[in-house]
Design an enzyme around this catalytic site. Structure first.
Site, PDB file in Angstrom:
ATOM      1  N   ARG A   1       0.825  -1.223   0.000  1.00  0.00           N
ATOM      2  CA  ARG A   1       0.000   0.000   0.000  1.00  0.00           C
ATOM      3  C   ARG A   1       0.858   1.270   0.000  1.00  0.00           C
ATOM      4  NH1 ARG A   1      -2.279   0.198   4.761  1.00  0.00           N
ATOM      5  NH2 ARG A   1      -1.497   2.238   5.343  1.00  0.00           N
TER       6      ARG A   1
ATOM      7  N   TYR B   1     -11.887  15.883 -18.993  1.00  0.00           N
ATOM      8  CA  TYR B   1     -12.507  14.552 -19.018  1.00  0.00           C
ATOM      9  C   TYR B   1     -13.699  14.578 -18.057  1.00  0.00           C
ATOM     10  CZ  TYR B   1     -13.002   9.692 -17.504  1.00  0.00           C
ATOM     11  OH  TYR B   1     -13.501   8.466 -17.159  1.00  0.00           O
TER      12      TYR B   1
ATOM     13  N   ASP C   1      -2.839  17.003 -16.787  1.00  0.00           N
ATOM     14  CA  ASP C   1      -3.190  15.658 -17.240  1.00  0.00           C
ATOM     15  C   ASP C   1      -2.906  15.611 -18.736  1.00  0.00           C
ATOM     16  OD1 ASP C   1      -4.422  13.416 -18.284  1.00  0.00           O
ATOM     17  OD2 ASP C   1      -6.280  13.640 -17.145  1.00  0.00           O
TER      18      ASP C   1
HETATM   19  C1  LIG Z   1      -7.849  12.480 -20.020  1.00  0.00           C
HETATM   20  C2  LIG Z   1      -8.221  11.473 -18.983  1.00  0.00           C
HETATM   21  N1  LIG Z   1      -7.783  11.627 -17.722  1.00  0.00           N
HETATM   22  C3  LIG Z   1      -8.077  10.747 -16.741  1.00  0.00           C
HETATM   23  C4  LIG Z   1      -8.885   9.655 -16.994  1.00  0.00           C
HETATM   24  C5  LIG Z   1      -9.211   8.733 -15.863  1.00  0.00           C
HETATM   25  O1  LIG Z   1      -8.436   7.594 -15.926  1.00  0.00           O
HETATM   26  P1  LIG Z   1      -8.832   6.206 -15.208  1.00  0.00           P
HETATM   27  O2  LIG Z   1     -10.002   5.646 -15.931  1.00  0.00           O
HETATM   28  O3  LIG Z   1      -7.587   5.393 -15.315  1.00  0.00           O
HETATM   29  O4  LIG Z   1      -9.179   6.529 -13.783  1.00  0.00           O
HETATM   30  C6  LIG Z   1      -9.352   9.427 -18.297  1.00  0.00           C
HETATM   31  C7  LIG Z   1     -10.188   8.263 -18.578  1.00  0.00           C
HETATM   32  O5  LIG Z   1     -10.772   8.150 -19.639  1.00  0.00           O
HETATM   33  C8  LIG Z   1      -9.019  10.366 -19.309  1.00  0.00           C
HETATM   34  O6  LIG Z   1      -9.459  10.224 -20.558  1.00  0.00           O
END
Ligand SMILES: Cc1ncc(COP(=O)(O)O)c(C=O)c1O
Length: 390
Positions: free
Chosen positions: A53, A107, A179
């Protein structure tokens, strides 16, 4: 990352970084260590406690070292999903009473996290138009702690300049997190553009085979350490088998991305000339609003491509019902071509007006271009485009 590793090319790092040094008789592929705990725990060795963990199982550490080598960062941490990486990165820098500034282009689940979850827990969030420097500045408050950007965006494939929020974050001592799941570290290394925390859903291009859920955050030891501290308490640690699969996937990420980039570019050009298509959205096309910035900042335009069909939602439904090689499924970044309509998947919680404001009307199809032969994909899409207008 060691000095030696920085000098190696990206493919070499993807294959070798993080692996234990060769030793006679040792396996070439790092073995899967399915153990939750490890010998130790006496007073004199407490500093070296290993527990899965905590993120220091050997498989977790190998992937983290590989990711840090690919991103060119001091450290990386693997978590059990991309959302875990996003949530804990923000929570590592913002607490009750604090404020976050983020882009309107996110997202769906990230959007929900920022719009519902964080405010419910006393963290206020301002959504801005991220291409407008004045909006970043105007949104800053006394208690702003985090600036957050997603590029290229899901599913509109917009590109915004991370150097703008990066400079503001440095000036005001804020955490700037990006991201960049859609680009992967092959198409961009975001810390080179000023990001403090680089986040990927490892579920997508990093794993690359649609068989795991994971997330990664990379940055300085301090930034990554803050996220690790929360991972230990909230618990979204990755299991060793996922880490092992991710390590395997990462070995080919550079060649896979090169092919994704190439096929998606060719398909985008092809869709763009079709009479059934209202708009083709791909950062590599000259008509894309952010093409110049994408060309400047990215080493490849990525494997994600969107089209808006003439005939709206009905045409998109007919297209989706007709394709046979491309598969209808959410998610992206795997070897197989996947198609989804964001109105049914990632953006189902948003109204039509909200979706239209971010360029996702009915009739919008998101295509995760896989590694199949392009002629086969074109034949499949040709039939589906014709069916969409009947
Ligand atoms: C741009 C983006 N960030 C984050 C995520 C979330 O990722 P996870 O499904 O691995 O939690 C996604 C999932 O589609 C995504 O497209």
């Amino acid at each position: 990352m060691s000095e030696n590793e920085i000098e190696l090319g990206l493919s070499t790092r993807a294959i070798h970084a993080g692996s234990p040094p060769p030793a006679p008789g040792a396996p070439v592929v790092p073995p899967l260590v399915m153990s939750s705990t490890f010998y130790g725990g006496q007073a004199d060795e407490s500093a070296a406690l290993r527990y899965t963990r905590y993120g220091n199982n050997p498989n977790q550490e190998q992937v983290a070292a590989k990711m840090a080598a690919l991103e060119g960062t001091e450290a990386s941490l693997l978590l059990s999903s991309g959302m875990a990486a996003i949530a804990l990165t923000v929570l590592s820098a913002a607490e009750v009473g604090d404020h976050v500034v983020t882009s309107r282009y996110l997202y769906g689940a990230t959007h929900q996290l920022f719009r519902q979850e964080l405010p419910r827990r006393g963290i206020e969030v301002t959504f801005i138009e991220p291409g407008n420097e004045a909006e970043w500045k105007a949104a800053l408050r006394e208690r702003t702690r985090v600036l957050y950007l997603e590029v290229p965006t899901n599913p509109g494939l917009r590109m915004f300049d991370p150097r703008v929020p990066a400079a503001l974050a440095d000036e005001h001592g804020l955490l700037f997190a990006v991201d960049t799941t859609f680009a992967s570290p092959v198409n961009v290394r975001m810390t080179e553009l000023g990001a403090h925390a680089v986040i990927h859903s490892a579920t997508k291009y990093l794993g690359g085979h649609t068989d795991l859920i994971g997330g990664v955050i990379s940055g300085s030891r301090e930034v990554v350490g803050g996220v690790r501290d929360l991972m230990k308490l909230y618990g979204p640690a990755p299991d060793p088998h996922m880490a092992w699969l991710l390590d395997r996937g990462l070995r080919t990420v550079v060649v896979r991305m090169a092919r994704h980039n190439q096929t998606a570019m060719a398909l985008a050009t092809w869709f763009d000339e079709r009479p059934e298509v209202e708009a083709t959205i791909y950062p590599g096309l000259e008509g894309h609003p952010d093409h110049a910035l994408a060309r400047e900042l990215l080493d490849g335009y990525g494997g994600m491509l969107s089209v808006v069909l003439k005939g709206g939602g009905e045409a998109a439904d007919a297209f989706a019902e007709t394709v046979s090689l491309a598969l209808i499924a959410p998610s992206l970044g795997g070897v197989e071509t996947l198609i989804s309509q964001p109105r049914y998947t990632s953006h189902r919680h948003q109204t039509l007006e909200e979706r239209e404001a971010i360029g996702v009307p009915d009739g919008f199809l998101r295509i995760s271009v896989g590694l199949e032969d392009i002629d086969d994909l074109m034949a499949d899409f040709d039939g589906a485009l014709r069916a969409s207008q009947r």
